[in-house]
Design a protein around this motif. Structure first.
Motif, PDB file in Angstrom:
ATOM      1  N   PRO A  99       1.360  -1.369   0.328  1.00 36.87           N
ATOM      2  CA  PRO A  99       0.022  -0.096   0.375  1.00 36.87           C
ATOM      3  C   PRO A  99       0.694   1.568   0.059  1.00 36.87           C
ATOM      4  O   PRO A  99       0.358   2.393  -0.339  1.00 36.87           O
ATOM      5  CB  PRO A  99      -0.371   0.232   1.578  1.00 36.87           C
ATOM      6  N   MET A 100       1.969   1.440   0.907  1.00 38.25           N
ATOM      7  CA  MET A 100       3.141   2.557   1.000  1.00 38.25           C
ATOM      8  C   MET A 100       3.550   2.347  -0.876  1.00 38.25           C
ATOM      9  O   MET A 100       4.075   3.896  -0.826  1.00 38.25           O
ATOM     10  CB  MET A 100       3.989   2.405   1.738  1.00 38.25           C
ATOM     11  N   ILE A 101       4.024   1.261  -1.154  1.00 36.82           N
ATOM     12  CA  ILE A 101       4.212   1.444  -2.466  1.00 36.82           C
ATOM     13  C   ILE A 101       2.998   2.510  -3.702  1.00 36.82           C
ATOM     14  O   ILE A 101       3.839   3.013  -4.614  1.00 36.82           O
ATOM     15  CB  ILE A 101       5.374   0.073  -3.778  1.00 36.82           C
ATOM     16  N   ALA A 102       2.393   1.249  -3.868  1.00 39.76           N
ATOM     17  CA  ALA A 102       0.647   1.882  -4.533  1.00 39.76           C
ATOM     18  C   ALA A 102       0.895   4.004  -4.009  1.00 39.76           C
ATOM     19  O   ALA A 102       0.696   4.250  -5.448  1.00 39.76           O
ATOM     20  CB  ALA A 102      -0.562   0.998  -4.102  1.00 39.76           C
ATOM     21  N   ASP A 103       0.835   3.965  -2.963  1.00 37.04           N
ATOM     22  CA  ASP A 103      -0.128   4.954  -2.579  1.00 37.04           C
ATOM     23  C   ASP A 103       1.346   6.627  -2.954  1.00 37.04           C
ATOM     24  O   ASP A 103       1.107   7.313  -3.633  1.00 37.04           O
ATOM     25  CB  ASP A 103       0.460   5.391  -1.187  1.00 37.04           C
ATOM     26  N   GLU A 104       2.497   5.648  -3.546  1.00 36.06           N
ATOM     27  CA  GLU A 104       3.525   7.063  -3.424  1.00 36.06           C
ATOM     28  C   GLU A 104       4.045   6.435  -4.900  1.00 36.06           C
ATOM     29  O   GLU A 104       4.065   8.046  -5.833  1.00 36.06           O
ATOM     30  CB  GLU A 104       4.819   6.388  -3.304  1.00 36.06           C
ATOM     31  N   ALA A 105       3.328   5.821  -5.883  1.00 39.73           N
ATOM     32  CA  ALA A 105       3.150   5.499  -7.490  1.00 39.73           C
ATOM     33  C   ALA A 105       1.967   6.306  -8.127  1.00 39.73           C
ATOM     34  O   ALA A 105       2.094   5.554  -9.199  1.00 39.73           O
ATOM     35  CB  ALA A 105       3.748   4.337  -7.260  1.00 39.73           C
ATOM     36  N   GLY A 106       1.688   6.554  -6.954  1.00 41.85           N
ATOM     37  CA  GLY A 106       0.272   6.679  -7.633  1.00 41.85           C
ATOM     38  C   GLY A 106      -0.870   5.677  -8.223  1.00 41.85           C
ATOM     39  O   GLY A 106      -1.433   6.103  -9.006  1.00 41.85           O
ATOM     40  N   VAL A 107      -0.970   4.388  -7.625  1.00 42.69           N
ATOM     41  CA  VAL A 107      -1.330   3.904  -8.355  1.00 42.69           C
ATOM     42  C   VAL A 107      -2.135   2.785  -7.744  1.00 42.69           C
ATOM     43  O   VAL A 107      -2.260   2.091  -6.331  1.00 42.69           O
ATOM     44  CB  VAL A 107      -0.714   2.117  -9.101  1.00 42.69           C
ATOM     45  N   THR A 108      -3.389   1.794  -7.823  1.00 46.82           N
ATOM     46  CA  THR A 108      -3.611   1.057  -6.451  1.00 46.82           C
ATOM     47  C   THR A 108      -3.045   0.021  -6.356  1.00 46.82           C
ATOM     48  O   THR A 108      -2.326  -1.084  -6.733  1.00 46.82           O
ATOM     49  CB  THR A 108      -5.136   1.066  -7.054  1.00 46.82           C
ATOM     50  N   PRO A 109      -3.315  -0.581  -4.847  1.00 42.34           N
ATOM     51  CA  PRO A 109      -2.040  -1.796  -4.669  1.00 42.34           C
ATOM     52  C   PRO A 109      -2.630  -3.025  -5.042  1.00 42.34           C
ATOM     53  O   PRO A 109      -2.091  -3.997  -5.420  1.00 42.34           O
ATOM     54  CB  PRO A 109      -3.093  -1.960  -2.917  1.00 42.34           C
ATOM     55  N   SER A 110      -3.616  -2.851  -5.656  1.00 37.81           N
ATOM     56  CA  SER A 110      -4.025  -4.497  -6.705  1.00 37.81           C
ATOM     57  C   SER A 110      -3.514  -4.100  -7.977  1.00 37.81           C
ATOM     58  O   SER A 110      -3.366  -5.917  -8.181  1.00 37.81           O
ATOM     59  CB  SER A 110      -5.643  -4.294  -6.758  1.00 37.81           C
ATOM     60  N   THR A 111      -3.695  -3.000  -8.627  1.00 33.12           N
ATOM     61  CA  THR A 111      -2.080  -2.774  -9.642  1.00 33.12           C
ATOM     62  C   THR A 111      -1.264  -4.077  -9.526  1.00 33.12           C
ATOM     63  O   THR A 111      -0.438  -4.548  -9.818  1.00 33.12           O
ATOM     64  CB  THR A 111      -1.974  -1.911 -10.287  1.00 33.12           C
ATOM     65  N   ILE A 112      -0.643  -3.310  -8.306  1.00 37.82           N
ATOM     66  CA  ILE A 112       0.976  -3.868  -7.933  1.00 37.82           C
ATOM     67  C   ILE A 112       0.563  -5.636  -7.353  1.00 37.82           C
ATOM     68  O   ILE A 112       1.326  -6.524  -8.223  1.00 37.82           O
ATOM     69  CB  ILE A 112       1.410  -3.045  -6.421  1.00 37.82           C
ATOM     70  N   TYR A 113      -0.328  -5.838  -7.187  1.00 36.77           N
ATOM     71  CA  TYR A 113      -0.700  -7.194  -6.201  1.00 36.77           C
ATOM     72  C   TYR A 113      -0.947  -7.945  -7.925  1.00 36.77           C
ATOM     73  O   TYR A 113      -0.467  -9.506  -8.059  1.00 36.77           O
ATOM     74  CB  TYR A 113      -1.400  -7.455  -5.955  1.00 36.77           C
ATOM     75  N   ARG A 114      -1.421  -7.218  -8.615  1.00 40.30           N
ATOM     76  CA  ARG A 114      -1.789  -8.613  -9.789  1.00 40.30           C
ATOM     77  C   ARG A 114      -0.091  -8.615 -10.640  1.00 40.30           C
ATOM     78  O   ARG A 114       0.076  -9.729 -10.995  1.00 40.30           O
ATOM     79  CB  ARG A 114      -2.665  -7.665 -10.833  1.00 40.30           C
ATOM     80  N   ARG A 115      -0.211  -7.052 -10.734  1.00 47.01           N
ATOM     81  CA  ARG A 115       0.826  -7.784 -11.784  1.00 47.01           C
ATOM     82  C   ARG A 115       2.761  -8.422 -10.882  1.00 47.01           C
ATOM     83  O   ARG A 115       3.045  -8.919 -11.638  1.00 47.01           O
ATOM     84  CB  ARG A 115       1.650  -5.778 -11.993  1.00 47.01           C
ATOM     85  N   TRP A 116       2.725  -8.226  -9.849  1.00 44.14           N
ATOM     86  CA  TRP A 116       3.873  -8.686  -9.233  1.00 44.14           C
ATOM     87  C   TRP A 116       4.014  -9.964  -8.260  1.00 44.14           C
ATOM     88  O   TRP A 116       4.618 -10.425  -8.038  1.00 44.14           O
ATOM     89  CB  TRP A 116       5.139  -7.570  -8.366  1.00 44.14           C
ATOM     90  N   GLY A 117       2.399  -9.949  -7.769  1.00 45.63           N
ATOM     91  CA  GLY A 117       2.455 -11.165  -7.247  1.00 45.63           C
ATOM     92  C   GLY A 117       2.699 -10.797  -5.769  1.00 45.63           C
ATOM     93  O   GLY A 117       1.974 -10.749  -4.992  1.00 45.63           O
ATOM     94  N   ASP A 118       3.500 -10.621  -5.220  1.00 48.91           N
ATOM     95  CA  ASP A 118       4.264 -10.342  -3.574  1.00 48.91           C
ATOM     96  C   ASP A 118       5.522  -9.187  -3.687  1.00 48.91           C
ATOM     97  O   ASP A 118       6.372  -8.943  -5.007  1.00 48.91           O
ATOM     98  CB  ASP A 118       4.639 -11.541  -2.882  1.00 48.91           C
ATOM     99  N   ILE A 119       5.541  -8.781  -2.662  1.00 46.20           N
ATOM    100  CA  ILE A 119       6.699  -7.769  -2.352  1.00 46.20           C
ATOM    101  C   ILE A 119       8.176  -8.186  -2.723  1.00 46.20           C
ATOM    102  O   ILE A 119       8.542  -7.265  -3.237  1.00 46.20           O
ATOM    103  CB  ILE A 119       6.665  -6.492  -1.098  1.00 46.20           C
ATOM    104  N   ASN A 120       8.421  -8.907  -2.912  1.00 44.71           N
ATOM    105  CA  ASN A 120       9.513  -9.198  -2.673  1.00 44.71           C
ATOM    106  C   ASN A 120       9.153  -9.730  -4.313  1.00 44.71           C
ATOM    107  O   ASN A 120      11.065  -9.629  -4.738  1.00 44.71           O
ATOM    108  CB  ASN A 120       9.860 -11.448  -1.939  1.00 44.71           C
ATOM    109  N   GLN A 121       8.574 -10.460  -4.657  1.00 44.12           N
ATOM    110  CA  GLN A 121       8.895 -10.448  -6.163  1.00 44.12           C
ATOM    111  C   GLN A 121       8.954  -8.455  -6.965  1.00 44.12           C
ATOM    112  O   GLN A 121      10.405  -8.584  -8.309  1.00 44.12           O
ATOM    113  CB  GLN A 121       7.959 -10.701  -7.745  1.00 44.12           C
ATOM    114  N   LEU A 122       8.360  -8.093  -6.282  1.00 39.56           N
ATOM    115  CA  LEU A 122       8.631  -6.710  -6.848  1.00 39.56           C
ATOM    116  C   LEU A 122      10.481  -5.551  -6.640  1.00 39.56           C
ATOM    117  O   LEU A 122      11.492  -5.566  -7.292  1.00 39.56           O
ATOM    118  CB  LEU A 122       7.778  -5.526  -6.292  1.00 39.56           C
ATOM    119  N   PHE A 123      10.683  -6.245  -5.355  1.00 42.75           N
ATOM    120  CA  PHE A 123      12.304  -5.802  -4.973  1.00 42.75           C
ATOM    121  C   PHE A 123      13.078  -6.437  -5.512  1.00 42.75           C
ATOM    122  O   PHE A 123      13.951  -5.710  -6.151  1.00 42.75           O
ATOM    123  CB  PHE A 123      12.455  -6.206  -3.694  1.00 42.75           C
ATOM    124  N   SER A 124      12.941  -7.965  -5.852  1.00 42.55           N
ATOM    125  CA  SER A 124      13.609  -8.299  -6.913  1.00 42.55           C
ATOM    126  C   SER A 124      14.097  -8.122  -8.794  1.00 42.55           C
ATOM    127  O   SER A 124      14.637  -7.457  -9.110  1.00 42.55           O
ATOM    128  CB  SER A 124      13.411  -9.929  -6.835  1.00 42.55           C
TER     129      SER A 124
END
Lengths: 190, 190
Positions: free
Chosen positions: B40-65
């Motif tokens: 949610p913090m990343i979504a807020d900072e990026a101006g997207v919804t959290p579900s956009t991030i979940y849908r695309r990366w699955g989880d936060i570790n995948q995104l960090f990677s």
């Protein structure tokens, strides 16, 4: 066999907590994805308070890393097959099979992903402890040997690189190529 | 220069989202511990919804990677210093300085710690792409060269092993020992 020192009094309260918490993590890992496991879940399973876990491990990644290090510690001495070359070959094959398996790869990644990098930095120590046993036996048999550092650089490091950083098929053939090259570089073994 | 293909249409919506989300992660990483950062913090900072991030990366570790892989992609070609030996030496020194730094080590660990291990498995491709540039230049100069695989096994793998799995001091001296050994094994370079 020499073990990495935990600094805990055997059988003391601190060790009992560690055992219960590690056990709880392993239990939860059987049925859940790593990212679904939380500290309150582990605390509940282990019968301790979440603050006990936070105080001792700081965060969940450090705890996963500690559990992985414990799992990766060898629980027996390398096999004694009567010669340095055979002992090294067999030990390397076993090491490869353990680390290249799906479980082994997950443990390696858990180990590496801690706030403190000190767990992963113990890998070399664990390897050297095992190799030293093989070296001592070879010396007792008056055999020539190859230094640990050279074995690590020529065989272990390329093997771990292949496991972690490439998308190549992981097979024992590669390990045998590395071992053959190592022994060929030392005419005494040919 | 050849880049790892992202599969995204340049300038498309998908790429814009990726850029915004990666940027948000890097922004948050400046001031927070990794374990404090949430989707949610990343979504807020990026101006997207959290579900956009979940849908695309699955989880936060995948995104960090993913962010780490992008950071580790070389942004320039290896330097052309007029000879294969010099080009390799300089490129390896630079690679070591990048990966042995505190930032580099954190990126390596982020890269490795994803549900899917495919990001880390691109490391070899990134290395080979850079080495191929050096190889092509050497061939244009009619120089003899050493195969990529041998450079990786003799220099890169032991270097990464030392960075990740040992508690030894990280200094360029070790890299120079590995390079010297590599070139000594090829009499043409002495």
């Amino acid at each position: 066999m020499a073990k990495v020192v935990t600094g805990l009094r055997p059988g003391g309260r601190s060790e009992r907590i560690q055992t219960a918490v590690h056990q709880a993590v392993k239990e939860l890992q059987k049925n859940l994805e790593q990212s679904q496991i939380t500290i309150p879940m582990i605390a509940d399973e282990a019968g301790v308070t979440p603050s006990t876990i936070y105080r001792r491990w700081g965060d969940i990644n450090q705890l996963f890393s500690d559990v992985a290090l414990n799992e990766l510690k060898p629980d027996m001495e390398p096999k004694d097959l009567g010669s340095f070359q055979l002992d090294i070959t067999t030990w390397v094959e076993q090491y490869f099979e353990e680390y290249s398996s799906e479980v082994g790869q997950t443990l390696l990644r858990d180990l590496l992903y801690a706030t403190e990098s000190s767990n992963a930095r113990k890998c070399e120590t664990l390897i050297v402890q095992q190799l030293d046993i093989i070296q001592a036996r070879a010396k007792a048999r008056s055999e020539l040997t190859i230094e640990n550092q050279e074995i690590i650089e020529a065989v272990i490091a390329p093997m771990l690189f292949r496991i972690l950083f490439t998308d190549r098929t992981l097979s024992l053939d590669y390990v045998h190529i590395l071992l053959e090259r190592l022994f060929k570089a030392h005419p005494d073994f040919n």
